[in-house]
Design an enzyme around this catalytic site. Structure first.
Site, mmCIF file in Angstrom:
data_model
loop_
_atom_site.group_PDB
_atom_site.id
_atom_site.type_symbol
_atom_site.label_atom_id
_atom_site.label_comp_id
_atom_site.label_asym_id
_atom_site.label_seq_id
_atom_site.Cartn_x
_atom_site.Cartn_y
_atom_site.Cartn_z
ATOM 1 N N LYS A 183 0.833 -0.969 -0.211
ATOM 2 C CA LYS A 183 -0.119 0.018 0.032
ATOM 3 C C LYS A 183 0.977 1.209 0.078
ATOM 4 O O LYS A 183 0.414 2.252 -0.571
ATOM 5 C CB LYS A 183 -0.917 -0.039 1.386
ATOM 6 N N GLU A 195 -10.103 5.661 2.609
ATOM 7 C CA GLU A 195 -10.999 4.406 3.131
ATOM 8 C C GLU A 195 -9.848 3.193 3.550
ATOM 9 O O GLU A 195 -8.911 3.327 2.987
ATOM 10 C CB GLU A 195 -11.964 3.819 1.906
ATOM 11 N N SER A 241 1.899 -9.765 -0.850
ATOM 12 C CA SER A 241 1.495 -8.124 -0.639
ATOM 13 C C SER A 241 1.689 -7.595 0.629
ATOM 14 O O SER A 241 1.856 -6.204 0.787
ATOM 15 C CB SER A 241 0.161 -8.113 -1.508
#
Lengths: 268, 396
Positions: free
Chosen positions: B87, B109, B376
Site C-alpha cells: 500500500k 478508506e 503483498s
C-alpha cells in the site's frame, strides 16, 4: 399520453403566472408503498408541483444520513422497480402531477436500459434524476430515455464552474441546481454565492432551474426563491415521515409542511 | 483503449456526482503533469528507496518449493516495505501529489487498515491532515490498526452505514470528499473508483512488477512462467502483472476470496461470480442482485472483503489475458500456516490467498517452471484473528 411533457407544462404554467415550482422528494416504499402513494397525492393537494420518487438503493453515495436510513427502511420492505412502476400506474389513476425517479445508474442498467424506459413510458413516469451519472457518462442512457420521451434531468453544482455552460445547454425538463457541496441533508446555511452561480446558469439555460440540497424551512424558501424557477425539498420531508408515530400522522405532518413551503414560495 | 475517458474496453469511466467532476478533472491534469515531471519522479523514487525500503526482495522459497515438489516458488516481499504492505507504494505517490497540488488534508478508506496506516504515515511524512474512514466491523476486527493510525496522528471515523465494511467506508469517504472537495485529496487505496484512480494507482504500483522483471533477469536470466497475486480491488496484482502484459509467455493468475465457498453466498469472488454493473464510480464486475443492489460479501480477509474489482482487471479477464481464480477462507488459513512453518514468513491473510493458489498448482508443474507470488503484506495484523478462527475450527 403526452408523456414527458407534464414537466414542461407544469413549469410553463407556473412561470406564466409569475410563480415558482415546488418539487418534493420522498423515498419510495418508506415506510411502505401505500403510504408513499397517499403521500404523493397529499403533497400535490398541499401545493407540490412535481414529485421525485427516490428508488431505494443499497449504496446511495449522494445521500446524507436521513435519506440513507429511508433507503434501508424501504429495502427491508423488498421494494423493487416493478413495484415502483406499479405505484406510478396506480398514481396515474388519480393524478397528472409530473413524477420522476431519483435512482442510481446501476438500477437502470440491471433492469435493462430499453426495458426500463419502456416501463417509464408505459406506466406514466416523466423523467429520471441519476445522481451518479455526470454529463460525460450520460450517453449511457440518454438515447434510450430520449426515444421514449423520458426527460433526463441534469445536475449542476457550485463546483461545476466552467462545466455549467456545457450541462445547462443540454438541460431538459428542468436543471437540478445543487445548492452547495456535500450530500443531501438539511443545512442551516449555505456557503454558495448564489448570484454568481445563477448568473452563470442564466446566461446559458435552456430549461427552468430548480434549487435543491439542504433546503428545509419556509424561511430558506423565501430567501432562495428569487434565484431560481423552483425549489426542491427532500430530506426535511423524509425526516418528518421517519419521526411521525404513525403513517397517518406522517401524511398530516408532511401535508402541513408542504402548505407552509407553498405559502413561502407564493408570497410576493 | 480510450485513456482520456479512463476506459479499459467497456470498463472504467467516471460515474460520480457532478460535484466531484471538476475535482477528478483537476486530479487528472495534475497527475498527467507530475507523472512526466522528472523532479516529481525522482523525489518519489527517493522516498520509495530511503523511506519505504525499496526495492523489495525477491526471495526464492526453497523449503516451500521442496515441500510442494513442483515449480520453483519465488516470493516478492512487499511485506517488508515500511508499514508492512504494498500500500505504501501508492500512498507515497498520491500524498506527494496532494502536497504538490496544495491540498491541506487527505482522506482515505480502509478495510484491513493497511491502506489507512500507510495513508496516515505518508500524511505525517508530508505534513498533511488525515482522516481515515473504516467500517465499524473492521475497526473491531483490526483494532490494533486503529490505534496505529491514531498514533500516527490520523483520526479514524468508524462507519456504521450499510454493512459497516470496506464498501461503506468508500461510500463515506466519497461523501466526505463531496463536502470538502476544495481542500481535500481523496487517497483511494486500490485500482478502483472513477478515472484517473485506476490508472494512477496502477502506475504507482507497477514498481512491483518492474522490480520483479529486473530481479528475475539479473538473478536467473529468464522471466517467470506464472505470476500469482490476490485480488480485492486489485492493486497489488495489477502492480505485479502490468509490466508483464506484453510478455505473452508469462501467465498470470489473480486470486479472489472465495470465503466460505463459491456455492455459498458468503464470498467476495467478484469476477468468478459477479456481473457487470456500475458502482463506486466505475463500470466493472460486482456482486449484485438482479435489481443492481450491491450484495454483502464475506472474506476472512478484511482487505479482500469488497464486492467489486478494478476495471482494468475486468478488462484483462474479458480479453483472457489474466486468469481469475479463488481461494476459500480455509485454504488461505492453511497457506498462512504453511508459509509460517516452512519459510518462517507470516503473510497477510490477503496474500495467503495467493499462496494458497500456488499450493494448488505448483505440485503438478515441472521443476524448471517458475512461479512468482506477490507477498503483498505481512501477517502481524492477522495473528489474533487467525488464532480465533483456528480455535473455532478446533472446537467444531
Amino acid at each position: 399520453m403526452n408523456n414527458g411533457n407534464r414537466i414542461d407544462e407544469m413549469f410553463a404554467k407556473r412561470l406564466a403566472s409569475g410563480e415558482k415550482a415546488l418539487i418534493t422528494f420522498v423515498t419510495a416504499g418508506d415506510p411502505d408503498l401505500e403510504t408513499t402513494r397517499q403521500l404523493v397525492l397529499k403533497m400535490e393537494e398541499s401545493g407540490a408541483d412535481l414529485v421525485e420518487l427516490g428508488v431505494p438503493y443499497s449504496d446511495p453515495i449522494a445521500e446524507g444520513p436521513v435519506i440513507q436510513e429511508a433507503n434501508i427502511r424501504a429495502l427491508k420492505n423488498d421494494v423493487r422497480l416493478d413495484k415502483l412502476f406499479k405505484l406510478v400506474s396506480d398514481l396515474r389513476k388519480d393524478t397528472h402531477i409530473p413524477l420522476v425517479f431519483l435512482l442510481y445508474v446501476n438500477c437502470i442498467l440491471q433492469y435493462g436500459k430499453a426495458e426500463f424506459f419502456d416501463s417509464c413510458l408505459q406506466h406514466g413516469l416523466d423523467g429520471v434524476i441519476v445522481p451518479d451519472l455526470p454529463f460525460e457518462e450520460s450517453d449511457e442512457i440518454y438515447e434510450e430515455a430520449h426515444r421514449k420521451g423520458i426527460k433526463l434531468i441534469r445536475l449542476v453544482a457550485p463546483s461545476s464552474a466552467a462545466r455549467i455552460e456545457m450541462i445547462a445547454a443540454q438541460a431538459e425538463g428542468f436543471l437540478y441546481c445543487v445548492s452547495s457541496l456535500g450530500v443531501t441533508g438539511m443545512r442551516s446555511n449555505f456557503n454558495t454565492n448564489f448570484s454568481d452561480f445563477f448568473g452563470q446558469i442564466n446566461k446559458v439555460k435552456r430549461a427552468p432551474c430548480a434549487l435543491g440540497f439542504g433546503i428545509s424551512t419556509p424561511e430558506q424558501v423565501k430567501e432562495l426563491k428569487k434565484y431560481c424557477d423552483g425549489i426542491i425539498v427532500g430530506s426535511a420531508i423524509v425526516k418528518k415521515i421517519a419521526t411521525a408515530p404513525t403513517n397517518r400522522e406522517a401524511i398530516a405532518s408532511v401535508s402541513e409542511f408542504i402548505c407552509d413551503l407553498r405559502t413561502a414560495l407564493d408570497e410576493r | 483503449m480510450n485513456i482520456t475517458k479512463g476506459r479499459y474496453g467497456l470498463f472504467g469511466g467516471q460515474y460520480v456526482p457532478e460535484t466531484l467532476m471538476n475535482a477528478l478533472i483537476e486530479l487528472e491534469k495534475a497527475y498527467e503533469y507530475y507523472c512526466k515531471d522528472k523532479d516529481f519522479q525522482s523525489e518519489l523514487t527517493n522516498y520509495l528507496k530511503e523511506y519505504a525500503g525499496r526495492p523489495s526482495l525477491l526471495y526464492y522459497a526453497d523449503r516451500l518449493t521442496r515441500k510442494l515438489g513442483g515449480a520453483k516458488i519465488y516470493l516478492k516481499r512487499e511485506d517488508l516495505n515500511h508499514t508492512g504492505s504494498h500500500k505504501i507504494n501508492n500512498v507515497l505517490g498520491q500524498v506527494l501529489l496532494a502536497k504538490k497540488m496544495g491540498k491541506k488534508r487527505v482522506i482515505a478508506e480502509t478495510g484491513a487498515g493497511q491502506h489507512g496506516v500507510a495513508t496516515a504515515t505518508a500524511a505525517t511524512l508530508f505534513g498533511l491532515g488525515c482522516e481515515i474512514f473504516m467500517g465499524r466491523e473492521d475497526t473491531e476486527r483490526q483494532a490494533l490498526n486503529v490505534f496505529r493510525m491514531n498514533l500516527l496522528g490520523a483520526s479514524v471515523r468508524a462507519v456504521d452505514s450499510g454493512t459497516a465494511t470496506l464498501k461503506d467506508a468508500v461510500n463515506e469517504a466519497m461523501r466526505e470528499w463531496t463536502a470538502r472537495v476544495n481542500d481535500t485529496f481523496y487517497v483511494l487505496g486500490s485500482v478502483m473508483g472513477p478515472h484517473p484512480y485506476p490508472m494512477m494507482v496502477r502506475d504507482f504500483q507497477t514498481v512491483i512488477g518492474y522490480e520483479v522483471k529486473e530481479q528475475m533477469l539479473k538473478e536467473i536470466g529468464q522471466l517467470p512462467d506464472y505470476l500469482i497475486a490476490c485480488v480485492g480491488g486489485g492493486s497489488n496484482a495489477i502492480g505485479l502483472f502490468h509490466p508483464f502484459l506484453d510478455d505473452q509467455k508469462v501467465k498470470m493468475i489473480g486470486v479472489e476470496a472465495a470465503g466460505l465457498g463459491l456455492d455459498t453466498s458468503r464470498h467476495a469472488a467478484t469476477i468468478t461470480k459477479g456481473s457487470i454493473g456500475v458502482f463506486h464510480g466505475m463500470k466493472s464486475f460486482f456482486l449484485q442482485d438482479s435489481e443492481g443492489q450491491i450484495l454483502p460479501v464475506h472474506s476472512i480477509s478484511a482487505g479482500l472483503d469488497y464486492p467489486g474489482i478494478g476495471p482494468e482487471h475486468a478488462f484483462l479477464h474479458d480479453i483472457g489475458r489474466v486468469e481469475y481464480s479463488s481461494s476459500t477462507d480455509n485454504e488461505a488459513l492453511a497457506a498462512f500456516q504453511l508459509l509460517a512453518q516452512t519459510e518462517g514468513i507470516i503473510p497477510a491473510i490477503e496474500s495467503a490467498h495467493a499462496v494458497a493458489h500456488a499450493v494448488k498448482i505448483a505440485p503438478d508443474m515441472d521443476r524448471d517452471k517458475i512461479i512468482v507470488i506477490n507477498l503483498s503484506g505481512r501477517g502481524d495484523k492477522d495473528v489474533q484473528e487467525v488464532a480465533r478462527y483456528l480455535e473455532v475450527k478446533s472446537d467444531e
